[in-house]
Design a protein around this motif. Structure first.
Motif, PDB file in Angstrom:
ATOM      1  N   ASP A 105      38.499  54.905  32.855  1.00 57.73           N
ATOM      2  CA  ASP A 105      39.634  53.985  32.996  1.00 57.73           C
ATOM      3  C   ASP A 105      40.868  54.665  33.561  1.00 57.73           C
ATOM      4  O   ASP A 105      41.787  53.987  34.035  1.00 57.73           O
ATOM      5  CB  ASP A 105      39.974  53.345  31.640  1.00 57.73           C
ATOM      6  CG  ASP A 105      39.102  52.142  31.345  1.00 57.73           C
ATOM      7  OD1 ASP A 105      38.583  51.540  32.305  1.00 57.73           O
ATOM      8  OD2 ASP A 105      38.925  51.802  30.163  1.00 57.73           O
ATOM      9  N   SER A 109      39.351  55.877  42.035  1.00 58.86           N
ATOM     10  CA  SER A 109      38.244  55.865  42.987  1.00 58.86           C
ATOM     11  C   SER A 109      38.815  55.611  44.381  1.00 58.86           C
ATOM     12  O   SER A 109      39.616  54.696  44.569  1.00 58.86           O
ATOM     13  CB  SER A 109      37.239  54.767  42.629  1.00 58.86           C
ATOM     14  OG  SER A 109      36.655  55.009  41.364  1.00 58.86           O
ATOM     15  N   GLU A 122      33.477  47.260  42.941  1.00 60.49           N
ATOM     16  CA  GLU A 122      33.941  47.147  41.555  1.00 60.49           C
ATOM     17  C   GLU A 122      33.940  48.531  40.911  1.00 60.49           C
ATOM     18  O   GLU A 122      32.926  49.221  40.944  1.00 60.49           O
ATOM     19  CB  GLU A 122      33.029  46.198  40.775  1.00 60.49           C
ATOM     20  CG  GLU A 122      33.476  45.952  39.341  1.00 60.49           C
ATOM     21  CD  GLU A 122      32.645  44.876  38.657  1.00 60.49           C
ATOM     22  OE1 GLU A 122      32.397  45.008  37.444  1.00 60.49           O
ATOM     23  OE2 GLU A 122      32.247  43.907  39.338  1.00 60.49           O
ATOM     24  N   VAL A 123      35.078  48.928  40.323  1.00 59.90           N
ATOM     25  CA  VAL A 123      35.192  50.256  39.717  1.00 59.90           C
ATOM     26  C   VAL A 123      35.946  50.180  38.395  1.00 59.90           C
ATOM     27  O   VAL A 123      36.680  49.220  38.129  1.00 59.90           O
ATOM     28  CB  VAL A 123      35.934  51.249  40.650  1.00 59.90           C
ATOM     29  CG1 VAL A 123      35.252  51.376  42.001  1.00 59.90           C
ATOM     30  CG2 VAL A 123      37.396  50.848  40.824  1.00 59.90           C
ATOM     31  N   ASP A 126      41.582  53.010  38.560  1.00 55.55           N
ATOM     32  CA  ASP A 126      42.298  52.536  39.741  1.00 55.55           C
ATOM     33  C   ASP A 126      41.412  52.623  40.979  1.00 55.55           C
ATOM     34  O   ASP A 126      40.512  53.469  41.058  1.00 55.55           O
ATOM     35  CB  ASP A 126      43.559  53.365  39.973  1.00 55.55           C
ATOM     36  CG  ASP A 126      44.601  53.184  38.877  1.00 55.55           C
ATOM     37  OD1 ASP A 126      44.420  52.281  38.037  1.00 55.55           O
ATOM     38  OD2 ASP A 126      45.584  53.943  38.866  1.00 55.55           O
ATOM     39  N   LEU A 127      41.688  51.769  41.953  1.00 53.95           N
ATOM     40  CA  LEU A 127      40.956  51.786  43.223  1.00 53.95           C
ATOM     41  C   LEU A 127      41.943  51.950  44.371  1.00 53.95           C
ATOM     42  O   LEU A 127      42.920  51.202  44.475  1.00 53.95           O
ATOM     43  CB  LEU A 127      40.165  50.487  43.405  1.00 53.95           C
ATOM     44  CG  LEU A 127      39.467  50.304  44.757  1.00 53.95           C
ATOM     45  CD1 LEU A 127      38.417  51.388  44.990  1.00 53.95           C
ATOM     46  CD2 LEU A 127      38.824  48.921  44.848  1.00 53.95           C
ATOM     47  N   LYS A 140      37.493  44.928  43.014  1.00 58.12           N
ATOM     48  CA  LYS A 140      37.790  44.750  41.596  1.00 58.12           C
ATOM     49  C   LYS A 140      37.988  46.112  40.945  1.00 58.12           C
ATOM     50  O   LYS A 140      37.295  47.067  41.273  1.00 58.12           O
ATOM     51  CB  LYS A 140      36.641  44.023  40.880  1.00 58.12           C
ATOM     52  CG  LYS A 140      36.335  42.639  41.382  1.00 58.12           C
ATOM     53  CD  LYS A 140      35.189  42.032  40.567  1.00 58.12           C
ATOM     54  CE  LYS A 140      34.872  40.620  40.984  1.00 58.12           C
ATOM     55  NZ  LYS A 140      33.787  40.044  40.143  1.00 58.12           N
ATOM     56  N   ALA A 141      38.928  46.163  39.992  1.00 58.04           N
ATOM     57  CA  ALA A 141      39.173  47.409  39.257  1.00 58.04           C
ATOM     58  C   ALA A 141      39.705  47.076  37.875  1.00 58.04           C
ATOM     59  O   ALA A 141      40.392  46.065  37.694  1.00 58.04           O
ATOM     60  CB  ALA A 141      40.179  48.287  40.007  1.00 58.04           C
ATOM     61  N   SER A 142      39.383  47.930  36.893  1.00 58.01           N
ATOM     62  CA  SER A 142      39.945  47.732  35.556  1.00 58.01           C
ATOM     63  C   SER A 142      41.406  48.155  35.517  1.00 58.01           C
ATOM     64  O   SER A 142      42.150  47.756  34.634  1.00 58.01           O
ATOM     65  CB  SER A 142      39.137  48.518  34.514  1.00 58.01           C
ATOM     66  OG  SER A 142      39.212  49.908  34.766  1.00 58.01           O
ATOM     67  N   ILE A 145      45.030  48.333  41.912  1.00 56.22           N
ATOM     68  CA  ILE A 145      44.389  48.337  43.232  1.00 56.22           C
ATOM     69  C   ILE A 145      45.445  48.630  44.286  1.00 56.22           C
ATOM     70  O   ILE A 145      46.498  47.990  44.313  1.00 56.22           O
ATOM     71  CB  ILE A 145      43.704  46.998  43.534  1.00 56.22           C
ATOM     72  CG1 ILE A 145      42.527  46.772  42.578  1.00 56.22           C
ATOM     73  CG2 ILE A 145      43.220  46.946  44.984  1.00 56.22           C
ATOM     74  CD1 ILE A 145      41.846  45.417  42.747  1.00 56.22           C
ATOM     75  N   ALA A 157      42.600  42.994  39.903  1.00 56.21           N
ATOM     76  CA  ALA A 157      42.987  44.188  39.141  1.00 56.21           C
ATOM     77  C   ALA A 157      43.006  43.846  37.648  1.00 56.21           C
ATOM     78  O   ALA A 157      43.079  42.682  37.261  1.00 56.21           O
ATOM     79  CB  ALA A 157      44.354  44.688  39.597  1.00 56.21           C
TER      80      ALA A 157
END
Length: 230
Positions: A105, A109, A122-123, A126-127, A140-142, A145, A157
């Motif tokens: 988290d 990436s 999807e990661v 952060d992306l 998509k990212a937790s 972005i 995000a």
């Protein structure tokens, strides 16, 4: 005069407005906790047979890690003796799985290519996209972005429920923005020239999504900056 030594308490019970808090000694054997817990519960008023109220229990375990079987044993004591359920467990210990999730988290990436129509990236964490997100493409990212190129597809995000996440883009012209469960679509008839300043999207105090200049991102979400620099 010989002072009487006070016996160490392995279980301390505290009453709160939300229920009962049980502080468990994290240095003794678990069997000692079970024994003392049973003794103390037996001293408390027993629920009446027609009493449907369930007492909520909070466990404070310190540096003790409770295995599933141990939690079940504790729950059995509470159920049998005071008609209560374990609601929350406050512990200083995390599992390897939880530690790995925390690491993921907090990672960034990096993707140096165009996200094309039909592609879904999807990661966890952060992306950073060094390129464009084309119409029909989804990122998509937790966490946050960051799109250094043009964002014309879908960006989601904080996908695990984090409304503090932000979405930044060099050119913000998405088909849909989503932060946690808050969604923003371009208004009907909105035309963006592509000449706007780099922008960031965030959820405000009224749970509405806003767009701001990217230069204000550090003010809106101070946690995204590294205070060790500068």
């Amino acid at each position: 005069m010989v002072q009487k030594q006070v016996k160490q308490q392995n279980v301390i019970i505290k009453g709160t407005k939300d229920g009962l808090t049980f502080v468990l000694n994290d240095q003794c054997a678990f069997d000692d906790i079970l024994e003392e817990l049973s003794d103390k519960l037996s001293e408390r008023p027993q629920p009446q047979e027609n009493d449907s109220n369930v007492v909520k229990i909070k466990l404070v375990t310190g540096k003790r890690y409770l295995e599933e079987q141990q939690i079940e044993q504790l729950q059995n004591r509470f159920t049998e003796q005071i008609h209560a359920v374990i609601d929350t467990i406050d512990t200083d210990v995390i599992t390897k799985h939880e530690a790995e999730e925390m690491r993921l988290d907090n990672q960034v990436s990096r993707l140096a290519r165009v996200v094309r129509s039909g592609q879904i990236i999807e990661v966890l964490g952060d992306l950073l996209v060094v390129g464009d997100v084309n119409p029909g493409g989804t990122v998509k990212a937790s966490g946050n972005i960051y799109v250094l190129g043009s964002l014309r597809g879908i960006a989601h995000a904080g996908m695990n429920g984090n409304r503090e996440a932000i979405i930044c883009a060099g050119k913000m012209n998405p088909s849909q923005l989503r932060i946690a469960d808050v969604i923003r679509r371009p208004p009907e008839g909105e035309e963006r020239t592509g000449e706007e300043d780099m922008e960031c999207a965030f959820v405000n105090g009224e749970n509405q999504m806003e767009l701001e200049r990217i230069s204000k991102a550090g003010i809106i979400r101070p946690g995204i900056t590294d205070e060790r620099i500068g």
